[in-house]
Design a protein around this motif. Structure first.
Motif, short mmCIF file in Angstrom:
data_model
loop_
_atom_site.label_atom_id
_atom_site.label_comp_id
_atom_site.label_asym_id
_atom_site.label_seq_id
_atom_site.Cartn_x
_atom_site.Cartn_y
_atom_site.Cartn_z
N GLU A 173 53.14 17.86 5.18
CA GLU A 173 52.47 16.67 4.84
C GLU A 173 50.98 16.93 4.58
O GLU A 173 50.22 16.63 3.60
CB GLU A 173 52.51 15.65 5.73
CG GLU A 173 51.40 14.56 5.37
CD GLU A 173 51.82 13.29 5.99
OE1 GLU A 173 52.72 12.93 6.85
OE2 GLU A 173 51.08 12.02 5.88
N ASP A 174 50.20 18.13 5.28
CA ASP A 174 48.82 18.13 5.54
C ASP A 174 48.66 19.64 6.20
O ASP A 174 48.61 19.63 7.40
CB ASP A 174 48.11 17.29 6.18
CG ASP A 174 46.70 17.42 5.77
OD1 ASP A 174 46.17 18.20 5.79
OD2 ASP A 174 45.91 16.39 5.83
N ALA A 177 45.40 19.84 8.49
CA ALA A 177 45.43 19.02 9.53
C ALA A 177 46.41 19.80 10.66
O ALA A 177 46.00 19.81 11.86
CB ALA A 177 46.08 17.82 9.38
N LEU A 180 44.66 22.56 12.20
CA LEU A 180 43.71 22.06 13.15
C LEU A 180 44.02 21.84 14.41
O LEU A 180 43.84 21.69 15.15
CB LEU A 180 42.70 20.95 12.71
CG LEU A 180 41.79 21.43 11.35
CD1 LEU A 180 41.19 20.00 10.87
CD2 LEU A 180 40.76 22.41 11.86
N SER B 48 35.71 25.62 12.79
CA SER B 48 37.05 25.62 12.94
C SER B 48 38.02 26.64 12.48
O SER B 48 39.42 26.40 13.10
CB SER B 48 37.88 24.11 12.70
OG SER B 48 37.44 23.91 11.47
N GLN B 80 39.30 20.16 16.50
CA GLN B 80 38.52 19.27 15.42
C GLN B 80 39.38 18.15 15.26
O GLN B 80 40.46 18.28 14.92
CB GLN B 80 38.11 20.31 14.32
CG GLN B 80 37.07 19.43 13.17
CD GLN B 80 37.06 20.17 12.14
OE1 GLN B 80 36.90 21.36 12.02
NE2 GLN B 80 36.80 19.53 10.86
N PRO B 82 39.70 15.99 12.09
CA PRO B 82 39.43 16.16 10.83
C PRO B 82 38.60 14.77 9.98
O PRO B 82 39.19 13.84 10.62
CB PRO B 82 40.62 16.53 10.01
CG PRO B 82 41.72 16.13 10.83
CD PRO B 82 41.14 16.11 12.12
N ARG B 86 43.44 12.21 8.60
CA ARG B 86 44.44 13.10 8.21
C ARG B 86 45.72 13.20 9.10
O ARG B 86 46.00 14.18 9.57
CB ARG B 86 43.95 14.78 8.34
CG ARG B 86 42.61 14.79 7.16
CD ARG B 86 42.94 14.89 5.83
NE ARG B 86 43.66 16.34 5.54
CZ ARG B 86 42.66 17.09 5.16
NH1 ARG B 86 41.50 17.01 5.11
NH2 ARG B 86 43.17 18.47 4.96
N LEU B 87 46.07 11.91 9.57
CA LEU B 87 47.22 11.81 10.32
C LEU B 87 48.51 12.30 9.44
O LEU B 87 48.46 12.35 8.41
CB LEU B 87 47.32 10.65 10.86
CG LEU B 87 46.21 9.91 11.55
CD1 LEU B 87 46.87 8.42 12.20
CD2 LEU B 87 46.10 10.81 12.92
#
Lengths: 288, 234
Positions: A173-174, A177, A180, B48, B80, B82, B86-87
């Motif tokens: 999906e990302d 993210a 991170l 990050s 971080q 974001p 951005r879930l």
């Protein structure tokens, strides 16, 4: 009537294997956003490994899977780290060219080692027949079908219900993210790619007894997996399964009924085009 | 705790960050402020690990982490939140939180961290099985912060946590950051909303066109005529 049932069941068997191949392709695509044009060739490698194990070492292909699958997992992992990872952010065209090159390399290597002679693979199940009422089915294709469905369900379970699966979905999906959040994105991608190659290493020996082995067989398999992948709706598990069965059925039915027979190989592609027109988002998805 | 030294960075051939030096001391809330396009998010990407700087060094707790991968940076405890939350929208609230618990260092503390997140945001406890994409904006921001907290951050970095939120909810989010800081968390906050950010910060840096134009204690910045004129509309 018997022939029709026979053909339909063969189509379903073929479809199950196609669905599995397309699923492997779909999961890799979801985490890397790249298509691998050597996908089918990797399955052919699995078939030839089974062939070699049988002829050189006298090992039954079904037994050889125990060695071939882990071997192909490792090979897939290395292939991803060395070839794919460095070009993940490259334009799609570059990746297509590199994976096409990989396809040619694999085909040439197979040609060098195994020559262009057609080869066949025999297993303990060769010649064995299963009876389901009026339908008689060769045992090997039934095993291939059942194994394909089991593998597809296992993949679904891993993705939906394990910690690793959640990471795969997160990366799909990302990517940023996920990174991170602490997910090692390249490791997830490499593991998924390696698992897909290992699945080819399982499917290859399973379907080898039904195929005539030939070094250039991979491209057809790649194209069929792409079709099933798109027809299924890119990331729809059930859709991919249905699409695989549709293509498998159309391939086997057309091989029997299409006139002139030379046009039979075109039928799955025609069906693909028709579905693209009426269900562009996938067989089970309504266009909004 | 965090030190940036002579950072230069950009996309393609365009330089966006030009020689930025700043530091965040342990236990403080530091704001990085500036208008849209000043380069705040780019600078955070460098911090990050999403982006490699052209020049300069990023030091975190004495370690040079320049050019590390984001997951390696997170493993060190620099985490971080974001911009835009951005879930993982197709996963449940719980799965989102657990994904934040990926760093090895944070895993043994999973239970306590989860308790901490749920006591901070009780609504998430009620909605743990709900798909993250179906939550309201404020609740999504809670999940985003909760996901970061699950990584047991030593330094929590937030990229515009109030963007897209109603003012009252934005204030609530900032209040949570203040609470976290009171419990010992170091916070680096990036904001466009200068007044709100300074109200909870100890120190602020103002980024303009890729350089630090001003830096001072938050109290002083709030009364600095240049800040008043350019950012607070006074």
């Amino acid at each position: 009537m018997d022939t029709l049932l026979q053909i339909i069941s063969q189509g379903l068997v073929l479809g199950g294997v196609y669905a599995l191949m397309a699923l492997a392709l779909a999961i890799v695509y979801s985490v890397t956003h790249q298509l691998n044009f050597a996908h089918g060739d990797l399955m052919v490698v699995g078939m030839y490994l089974a062939f070699w194990g049988m002829h050189a070492l006298g090992v039954d292909p079904y037994v050889a899977i125990v060695v071939i699958a882990p071997l192909m997992f490792i090979a897939g992992f290395l292939l991803f780290r060395i070839v794919f990872a460095p070009m993940l952010s490259a334009p799609h065209l570059v990746v297509i060219q590199v994976t096409l090159a990989l396809s040619f390399i694999v085909q040439s290597a197979l040609l060098l080692i195994f020559t262009s002679n057609f080869q066949t693979v025999h297993t303990v199940l060769s010649g064995k027949i299963l009876r389901f009422g009026p339908v008689m089915l060769a045992a090997a294709p039934v095993l291939a079908f059942v194994a394909s469905i089991v593998l597809a369900l296992a993949a679904y379970y891993v993705i939906r219900h394990t910690e690793f699966g959640k990471r795969v979905l997160a990366v799909a999906e990302d990517r940023q993210a996920a990174a991170l959040a602490g997910v090692n994105v390249v490791l997830v991608q490499a593991s998924v790619f390696a698992a897909a190659v290992a699945v080819m290493g399982i499917a290859g020996p399973l379907v080898a007894p039904m195929m005539v082995l030939q070094p250039s067989a991979g491209l057809h398999l790649t194209l069929i997996s792409f079709i099933v992948f798109i027809l299924g709706g890119a990331n729809n598990y059930l859709g991919t399964l249905v699409a695989g069965l549709i293509i498998g059925l159309s391939e086997s039915l057309s091989s029997l009924y299409m006139r002139p027979p030379e046009l039979a190989p075109a039928v799955p592609y025609l069906i693909f085009i028709v579905f693209l027109l009426v269900r562009p988002k996938g067989v089970l998805e309504r266009a909004s | 705790m965090l030190e940036l030294q002579g950072i230069r960075a950009g996309y393609g051939g365009v330089e966006i960050i030009r020689d930025v030096t700043l530091s965040v001391n342990e236990g403080r809330v530091v704001s990085l402020l500036g208008a849209n396009g000043a380069g705040k998010s780019t600078l955070l990407s460098v911090v990050s690990g999403l982006m490699r700087p052209w020049a300069g060094a990023v030091r975190f707790m004495g370690t040079n982490i320049t050019g590390w991968r984001p997951d390696q940076v997170a493993e060190e405890g620099l985490i971080q939140v974001p911009q835009g939350r951005r879930l993982f929208t197709k996963l449940s609230v719980m799965d989102n939180l657990l994904l934040g618990n990926t760093p090895r260092r944070a895993r043994p503390m999973r239970k306590q961290l989860l308790q901490k997140v749920f006591s901070m945001f009780p609504i998430l406890d009620q909605r743990r099985e709900q798909l993250a994409g179906t939550l309201s904006g404020g609740q999504q921001q809670m999940v985003a912060i909760g996901r970061a907290l699950m990584g047991a951050p030593r330094l929590l970095v937030l990229d515009e946590p109030s963007i897209g939120l109603a003012p009252s909810i934005a204030m609530e989010v900032l209040g949570h950051l203040r609470d976290l800081n009171r419990d010992g968390m170091t916070v680096l906050l990036v904001e466009q909303n200068v007044a709100q950010a300074l109200s909870i910060s100890d120190r602020g840096y103002i980024l303009e066109n890729g350089v630090i134009a001003l830096s001072d204690e938050a109290k002083a910045l709030r009364h600095d005529p240049r800040v008043l004129k350019a950012y607070l509309g006074v």
